[in-house]
Write a protein that holds these residues in place. Structure first.
Motif, PDB file in Angstrom:
ATOM      1  N   UNK A  78       0.823  -1.190   0.000  1.00 39.14           N
ATOM      2  CA  UNK A  78       0.000   0.000   0.000  1.00 39.14           C
ATOM      3  C   UNK A  78       0.864   1.249   0.000  1.00 39.14           C
ATOM      4  N   UNK A  79       1.636   1.443   1.064  1.00 43.33           N
ATOM      5  CA  UNK A  79       2.440   2.660   1.207  1.00 43.33           C
ATOM      6  C   UNK A  79       3.677   2.649   0.302  1.00 43.33           C
ATOM      7  N   UNK A  80       4.406   1.524   0.283  1.00 46.22           N
ATOM      8  CA  UNK A  80       5.650   1.486  -0.509  1.00 46.22           C
ATOM      9  C   UNK A  80       5.431   1.798  -1.994  1.00 46.22           C
ATOM     10  N   UNK A  81       4.481   1.162  -2.708  1.00 46.69           N
ATOM     11  CA  UNK A  81       4.268   1.516  -4.120  1.00 46.69           C
ATOM     12  C   UNK A  81       3.909   2.989  -4.305  1.00 46.69           C
ATOM     13  N   UNK A 141       4.323  -7.275  -8.408  1.00 48.29           N
ATOM     14  CA  UNK A 141       4.732  -7.704  -9.748  1.00 48.29           C
ATOM     15  C   UNK A 141       4.434  -6.641 -10.798  1.00 48.29           C
ATOM     16  N   UNK A 142       3.234  -6.075 -10.721  1.00 49.39           N
ATOM     17  CA  UNK A 142       2.776  -5.169 -11.777  1.00 49.39           C
ATOM     18  C   UNK A 142       3.653  -3.926 -11.897  1.00 49.39           C
ATOM     19  N   UNK A 143       3.965  -3.298 -10.778  1.00 46.65           N
ATOM     20  CA  UNK A 143       4.727  -2.043 -10.830  1.00 46.65           C
ATOM     21  C   UNK A 143       6.174  -2.251 -11.285  1.00 46.65           C
ATOM     22  N   UNK A 164      -1.156   3.966 -13.716  1.00 42.25           N
ATOM     23  CA  UNK A 164      -1.076   2.529 -13.438  1.00 42.25           C
ATOM     24  C   UNK A 164      -1.477   2.274 -11.989  1.00 42.25           C
ATOM     25  N   UNK A 165      -0.979   3.124 -11.098  1.00 39.71           N
ATOM     26  CA  UNK A 165      -1.302   3.016  -9.679  1.00 39.71           C
ATOM     27  C   UNK A 165      -2.803   3.197  -9.442  1.00 39.71           C
ATOM     28  N   UNK A 166      -3.396   4.142 -10.143  1.00 32.79           N
ATOM     29  CA  UNK A 166      -4.838   4.385 -10.007  1.00 32.79           C
ATOM     30  C   UNK A 166      -5.647   3.187 -10.491  1.00 32.79           C
ATOM     31  N   UNK A 192       7.680 -15.939 -13.100  1.00 32.01           N
ATOM     32  CA  UNK A 192       7.357 -14.626 -13.645  1.00 32.01           C
ATOM     33  C   UNK A 192       8.095 -13.544 -12.863  1.00 32.01           C
ATOM     34  N   UNK A 193       8.165 -13.739 -11.536  1.00 35.12           N
ATOM     35  CA  UNK A 193       8.875 -12.792 -10.693  1.00 35.12           C
ATOM     36  C   UNK A 193      10.367 -12.789 -10.949  1.00 35.12           C
TER      37      UNK A 193
END
Length: 206
Positions: A78-81, A141-143, A164-166, A192-193
């Protein structure tokens, strides 16, 4: 001491520390290391539940596990990204609003999940099979993937990352069913990671 310190929660604690360290890297401008910390935190989260299931836990231990996992997830995914995106995109008002909305959506989802999971465990003993909405760990993964690929093909990820975050934030609170990955699914996600980690090392400058 207050709390539980058996092996079922140690991996969650380790993931939380990576989340915090990732924030310090983001604040210092080291995008690559902050993204690596995000992915390592995701790796810890992937296996903490499996480790916890190997021990016969008391009801307070189970409830503590649910709470501590979600609190850790709020920090790591939540906070880190949000901090990473703000640092690489600039502290503009719009970006701060989007990052704040992302953290809020993650908070709401995790709080709702805690309530739902406690009620589910009272009804049935088996593990959860379906998620409702996008799990917050998706950001792990996504970011990094998006930033790594965008860097390699010279896309302006600094401008695109807030959106992307939104999109991820909207997924957190959208009530669609998503099957929980089994062992094969986790292996695929792990591979994948690993690929994402390699792309990160190649494509993103420190």
């Amino acid at each position: 001491m207050i709390g539980f310190y058996n092996y079922t929660v140690i991996l969650t604690y380790i993931g939380t520390m990576f989340g915090f360290v990732g924030m310090t890297y983001a604040w210092s401008g080291n995008l690559k290391m902050s993204l690596i910390c995000l992915m390592v935190a995701g790796l810890c989260d992937m296996f903490d539940g499996k480790i916890a299931s190997t021990m016969e836990r008391t009801k307070p231990e189970k409830r503590f596990g649910i709470q501590i996992d979600s609190l850790s997830d709020l920090i790591c995914f939540g906070v880190l990204p949000a901090v990473i995106v703000l640092q690489c995109s600039g502290m503009k008002l719009l970006h701060m609003i989007i990052a704040g909305a992302y953290v809020l959506c993650a908070l709401i989802r995790l709080a709702w999940f805690n309530v739902d999971e406690e009620e589910r465990q009272e009804r049935e003993a088996k593990s959860r099979e379906v998620y409702l909405g996008l799990p917050v760990t998706t950001a792990a993964l996504a970011l990094p993937y998006f930033i790594a690929i965008a860097s390699m093909v010279k896309l302006p990820f600094q401008l695109i990352c807030p959106w992307i975050l939104l999109a991820i934030a909207i997924g957190f609170i959208t009530p669609f069913s998503l099957k929980k990955p089994g062992n094969i699914g986790k292996i695929v996600m792990l591979l994948f990671g690993v690929l994402g980690f390699v792309l990160l090392l190649i494509g993103v400058k420190a």
